[in-house]
Design a protein around this motif. Structure first.
Motif, PDB file in Angstrom:
ATOM      1  N   LEU A 214       0.833  -1.205   0.000  1.00  0.00           N
ATOM      2  CA  LEU A 214       0.000   0.000   0.000  1.00  0.00           C
ATOM      3  C   LEU A 214       0.863   1.249   0.000  1.00  0.00           C
ATOM      4  CD1 LEU A 214      -2.587   1.653   0.338  1.00  0.00           C
ATOM      5  CD2 LEU A 214      -2.501   1.158   2.788  1.00  0.00           C
ATOM      6  N   GLY A 215       1.853   1.298   0.877  1.00  0.00           N
ATOM      7  CA  GLY A 215       2.702   2.485   0.931  1.00  0.00           C
ATOM      8  C   GLY A 215       3.550   2.672  -0.317  1.00  0.00           C
ATOM      9  N   LEU A 216       4.119   1.596  -0.835  1.00  0.00           N
ATOM     10  CA  LEU A 216       4.992   1.703  -2.001  1.00  0.00           C
ATOM     11  C   LEU A 216       4.205   2.015  -3.272  1.00  0.00           C
ATOM     12  CD1 LEU A 216       7.359  -1.335  -1.287  1.00  0.00           C
ATOM     13  CD2 LEU A 216       7.813   1.088  -0.872  1.00  0.00           C
ATOM     14  N   SER A 217       2.958   1.527  -3.380  1.00  0.00           N
ATOM     15  CA  SER A 217       2.165   1.751  -4.593  1.00  0.00           C
ATOM     16  C   SER A 217       1.628   3.171  -4.679  1.00  0.00           C
ATOM     17  CB  SER A 217       1.000   0.761  -4.642  1.00  0.00           C
ATOM     18  OG  SER A 217       0.130   0.956  -3.535  1.00  0.00           O
ATOM     19  N   ALA A 218       1.755   3.961  -3.627  1.00  0.00           N
ATOM     20  CA  ALA A 218       1.319   5.357  -3.688  1.00  0.00           C
ATOM     21  C   ALA A 218       2.204   6.194  -4.602  1.00  0.00           C
ATOM     22  CB  ALA A 218       1.296   5.961  -2.283  1.00  0.00           C
ATOM     23  N   LEU A 219       3.421   5.731  -4.863  1.00  0.00           N
ATOM     24  CA  LEU A 219       4.342   6.439  -5.760  1.00  0.00           C
ATOM     25  C   LEU A 219       4.102   5.963  -7.191  1.00  0.00           C
ATOM     26  CD1 LEU A 219       6.699   8.498  -5.597  1.00  0.00           C
ATOM     27  CD2 LEU A 219       8.252   6.553  -5.572  1.00  0.00           C
ATOM     28  N   ILE A 226       5.314  -2.849  -9.289  1.00  0.00           N
ATOM     29  CA  ILE A 226       4.593  -3.724  -8.363  1.00  0.00           C
ATOM     30  C   ILE A 226       3.544  -4.542  -9.108  1.00  0.00           C
ATOM     31  CG2 ILE A 226       3.104  -3.759  -6.324  1.00  0.00           C
ATOM     32  CD1 ILE A 226       4.477  -1.198  -5.398  1.00  0.00           C
ATOM     33  N   GLY A 227       2.852  -3.905 -10.068  1.00  0.00           N
ATOM     34  CA  GLY A 227       1.816  -4.622 -10.805  1.00  0.00           C
ATOM     35  C   GLY A 227       2.358  -5.759 -11.644  1.00  0.00           C
ATOM     36  N   SER A 228       3.522  -5.578 -12.224  1.00  0.00           N
ATOM     37  CA  SER A 228       4.105  -6.615 -13.082  1.00  0.00           C
ATOM     38  C   SER A 228       4.889  -7.658 -12.299  1.00  0.00           C
ATOM     39  CB  SER A 228       5.029  -5.967 -14.112  1.00  0.00           C
ATOM     40  OG  SER A 228       6.099  -5.270 -13.472  1.00  0.00           O
ATOM     41  N   LEU A 258      -5.000  -2.072  -4.111  1.00  0.00           N
ATOM     42  CA  LEU A 258      -5.508  -2.406  -5.448  1.00  0.00           C
ATOM     43  C   LEU A 258      -5.970  -1.151  -6.187  1.00  0.00           C
ATOM     44  CD1 LEU A 258      -7.480  -5.686  -4.667  1.00  0.00           C
ATOM     45  CD2 LEU A 258      -5.392  -5.482  -6.032  1.00  0.00           C
ATOM     46  N   TYR A 259      -6.546  -0.220  -5.469  1.00  0.00           N
ATOM     47  CA  TYR A 259      -6.943   1.031  -6.115  1.00  0.00           C
ATOM     48  C   TYR A 259      -5.721   1.792  -6.626  1.00  0.00           C
ATOM     49  CZ  TYR A 259      -8.279   5.902  -6.595  1.00  0.00           C
ATOM     50  OH  TYR A 259      -8.431   7.178  -7.084  1.00  0.00           O
ATOM     51  N   ASN A 260      -4.677   1.885  -5.803  1.00  0.00           N
ATOM     52  CA  ASN A 260      -3.456   2.562  -6.247  1.00  0.00           C
ATOM     53  C   ASN A 260      -2.897   1.915  -7.505  1.00  0.00           C
ATOM     54  OD1 ASN A 260      -3.579   4.372  -4.132  1.00  0.00           O
ATOM     55  ND2 ASN A 260      -2.098   3.288  -2.854  1.00  0.00           N
ATOM     56  N   LEU A 261      -2.887   0.594  -7.543  1.00  0.00           N
ATOM     57  CA  LEU A 261      -2.342  -0.109  -8.699  1.00  0.00           C
ATOM     58  C   LEU A 261      -3.241   0.046  -9.921  1.00  0.00           C
ATOM     59  CD1 LEU A 261      -1.121  -3.388  -6.946  1.00  0.00           C
ATOM     60  CD2 LEU A 261       0.279  -1.488  -7.745  1.00  0.00           C
ATOM     61  N   SER A 262      -4.557   0.135  -9.724  1.00  0.00           N
ATOM     62  CA  SER A 262      -5.477   0.250 -10.870  1.00  0.00           C
ATOM     63  C   SER A 262      -5.383   1.603 -11.551  1.00  0.00           C
ATOM     64  CB  SER A 262      -6.914   0.005 -10.413  1.00  0.00           C
ATOM     65  OG  SER A 262      -7.361   1.050  -9.554  1.00  0.00           O
ATOM     66  N   ILE A 263      -4.764   2.579 -10.911  1.00  0.00           N
ATOM     67  CA  ILE A 263      -4.600   3.892 -11.551  1.00  0.00           C
ATOM     68  C   ILE A 263      -3.713   3.781 -12.786  1.00  0.00           C
ATOM     69  CG2 ILE A 263      -3.663   6.212 -11.195  1.00  0.00           C
ATOM     70  CD1 ILE A 263      -4.516   6.030  -8.295  1.00  0.00           C
ATOM     71  N   SER A 264      -2.738   2.883 -12.766  1.00  0.00           N
ATOM     72  CA  SER A 264      -1.848   2.694 -13.909  1.00  0.00           C
ATOM     73  C   SER A 264      -2.538   1.798 -14.940  1.00  0.00           C
ATOM     74  CB  SER A 264      -0.536   2.058 -13.455  1.00  0.00           C
ATOM     75  OG  SER A 264       0.303   1.794 -14.557  1.00  0.00           O
ATOM     76  N   PRO A 265      -2.711   2.239 -16.191  1.00  0.00           N
ATOM     77  CA  PRO A 265      -3.380   1.402 -17.199  1.00  0.00           C
ATOM     78  C   PRO A 265      -2.679   0.070 -17.441  1.00  0.00           C
ATOM     79  CG  PRO A 265      -3.202   3.683 -17.950  1.00  0.00           C
ATOM     80  CD  PRO A 265      -2.369   3.582 -16.715  1.00  0.00           C
ATOM     81  N   SER A 266      -1.373   0.006 -17.215  1.00  0.00           N
ATOM     82  CA  SER A 266      -0.658  -1.247 -17.445  1.00  0.00           C
ATOM     83  C   SER A 266      -1.043  -2.332 -16.448  1.00  0.00           C
ATOM     84  CB  SER A 266       0.851  -1.003 -17.372  1.00  0.00           C
ATOM     85  OG  SER A 266       1.223  -0.529 -16.080  1.00  0.00           O
ATOM     86  N   ASN A 267      -1.686  -1.968 -15.357  1.00  0.00           N
ATOM     87  CA  ASN A 267      -2.071  -2.950 -14.347  1.00  0.00           C
ATOM     88  C   ASN A 267      -3.495  -3.461 -14.518  1.00  0.00           C
ATOM     89  OD1 ASN A 267       0.418  -2.786 -13.022  1.00  0.00           O
ATOM     90  ND2 ASN A 267      -0.269  -1.112 -11.705  1.00  0.00           N
ATOM     91  N   ILE A 268      -4.233  -2.967 -15.511  1.00  0.00           N
ATOM     92  CA  ILE A 268      -5.605  -3.440 -15.718  1.00  0.00           C
ATOM     93  C   ILE A 268      -5.616  -4.894 -16.186  1.00  0.00           C
ATOM     94  CG2 ILE A 268      -7.750  -3.039 -16.973  1.00  0.00           C
ATOM     95  CD1 ILE A 268      -7.056  -0.917 -14.881  1.00  0.00           C
ATOM     96  N   SER A 269      -4.700  -5.242 -17.081  1.00  0.00           N
ATOM     97  CA  SER A 269      -4.651  -6.637 -17.561  1.00  0.00           C
ATOM     98  C   SER A 269      -4.360  -7.620 -16.436  1.00  0.00           C
ATOM     99  CB  SER A 269      -3.607  -6.765 -18.681  1.00  0.00           C
ATOM    100  OG  SER A 269      -4.002  -6.025 -19.817  1.00  0.00           O
TER     101      SER A 269
END
Length: 483
Positions: A214-219, A226-228, A258-269
């Protein structure tokens, strides 16, 4: 013959008395002038000069000079005292900073030597509420040592938890440290820690890993990494198999990560490769997590594959439309209307599915009693759906004859209209249920507005007759709505 002068005793006494008087007068004159000169000289020198350097002034003179000097140099003395106090405070501050730096150096020294566990616990303690300590410890080289602790002691839970929470505290409100932690390989070591566990991962360790994600995905720069890396399946598993309590801290941290990661389009897949979207839709209705879930879905529908995945879920549109009626949660209404608006603007099929699910009446209600943002989004969505409905009516009226007649010709007189057009169903009949709902909502809105006007005017509450309102709203149509 010499003349012998005889002295008269009486005359001799008179001469002696005159000489004594002149001498006394001369001494008196000399002492007065001398005192006056010394006094003038002392005033010119400010009371600090003297003809004789070794001369000690009389006690009275000394007291006067001290009082004059104190009065003259009073403000300067106060400033000097203040500067002295400031210098003493600066010295104390320097001593405190030096002592704190020495303590941090000893902690890093403990991390790099045999007392590693003690050092990790001290890092966790010192960085909990001190931003300066976070930066200083990172500069002293604490991060690589703590990351190395994640895979060096096997199943020592105390060792792992201390290192994880020390890294977590180092990254609080410090983007540089967050980037350095990921760069040091912390994400992969955390995942290796999960995979290498022979038995079920200890719950406390798993929650510490979730908190770090959670903390690391805020950046922003950390989101694709993290997503990959494979963290999303772990977070989804934690969300589904975790604490059943919706308000638990671990579940909230997982949803936020999960919300932080979903902001990046590359993490939708990676998100769609799991069944988390289906889980999200089925979980809507739990008010503790619904708003966060809708936020994640709003990021998912930003991509084409995300919209396809959401629209393929059974009953997704009735569930989203139901969220439009949650008057006790304006945030959910706004996000749900945004999701429907995005999907309606991108897909004709989705628009038809929304109309069949009864979205129009829900949107009409939202335009009247929703928040400002929800009203704007509902109006835009209604405009889009109205255009589609007009096209659909036109095609039905044409009846496949290839003509280009418009919908209003369906109501033409029989003498001028085509026989096929006479069989076209009336639009009023098609929309009878919706018109009834519209009339009810308009009447309710007018009543509420009149009550507010009466309240502002301090008039009796029964001032507005209900029959008069009914006569006003009986002729109202959907044209008065803010489409």
């Amino acid at each position: 013959m010499a003349t012998c002068h005889r002295h008269n005793p009486t005359n001799l006494a008179a001469v002696v008395l005159d000489n004594h008087r002149s001498s006394t007068s001369l001494c008196s004159s000399f002492s007065r002038s001398s005192f006056r000169r010394k006094l003038i000289h002392s005033l010119r020198c400010g009371g600090g000069c003297s003809d004789k350097p070794k001369h000690k002034p009389l006690p009275d003179d000394d007291d006067d000079s001290r009082s004059d000097s104190t009065k003259k140099n009073g403000p300067g003395s106060e400033k000097l005292s203040e500067l002295l106090r400031l210098s003493e405070d600066d010295e104390d501050e320097v001593k405190k900073k030096t002592a704190a730096l020495d303590e941090l150096k000893n902690v890093v020294k403990g991390l790099q030597c045999d007392d590693v566990l003690w050092g990790a616990k001290q890092v966790r303690r010192l960085t909990k509420e001190d931003p300066v300590a976070r930066t200083t410890l990172a500069l002293l080289g604490a991060i690589p040592t703590l990351v190395g602790m994640l895979d060096s002691r096997g199943n020592d839970l105390d060792f792992q938890i201390s290192a994880l929470y020390a890294l977590l505290n180092l990254g609080i409100a410090n983007p540089e440290n967050k980037a350095a932690i990921v760069k040091a390989g912390a994400v992969h070591k955390m995942l290796n820690l999960i995979e290498s566990s022979d038995q079920l991962l200890d719950r406390s360790v798993a929650e510490a890993i979730v908190a770090n994600f959670l903390g690391l995905s805020a950046l922003d720069v950390n989101k694709p990494i993290i997503g990959s890396s494979g963290a999303i399946p772990f977070l989804v598993k934690m969300l589904k198999d975790g604490d059943s309590s919706s308000g638990s801290q671990a579940k909230q941290d997982t949803l936020r990560a999960l919300y932080n990661l979903s902001i990046s389009p590359s993490n939708i897949s990676p998100l769609l490769e799991t069944d988390v979207v289906q889980f999200f839709v089925s979980s809507l209705g739990d008010m503790e997590v619904s708003e966060r879930i809708l936020l994640i879905l709003s990021n998912v529908v930003s991509t084409l594959e995300g919209r396809k995945a959401v629209s393929s879920i059974p009953n997704v549109f009735p569930i989203l439309i139901d969220a439009l009626s949650w008057n006790d949660s304006p945030g959910c209404q706004e996000i749900a209307s945004y999701i429907l608006m995005v999907m309606a603007h991108k897909s004709y099929v989705d628009r038809q599915a929304m109309i069949e699910a009864g979205v129009v009446s829900a949107l009409l209600e939202l335009t009247l009693i929703g928040s400002n943002l929800a009203q704007k989004r509902a109006s835009r969505l209604l405009e889009c759906l109205r255009v589609d409905k007009g096209k659909q009516v036109s095609e039905n009226c044409v009846g496949g004859s290839g003509g280009t007649l418009s919908a209003p010709l369906c109501g033409a007189s029989p003498s001028f209209a085509d026989p096929h057009l006479q069989e076209c169903p009336d639009e009023d009949d098609m929309m009878s249920e919706e018109k009834k709902a519209v009339k009810h909502l308009v009447q309710q809105s007018l009543q509420n507005n009149m009550r507010r006007i009466v309240k502002r005017a301090n008039l009796p509450q029964d001032f507005v007759p209900s029959d008069h309102l009914k006569s006003l709203t009986s002729s109202s149509t959907s044209k008065s709505l803010p489409f």
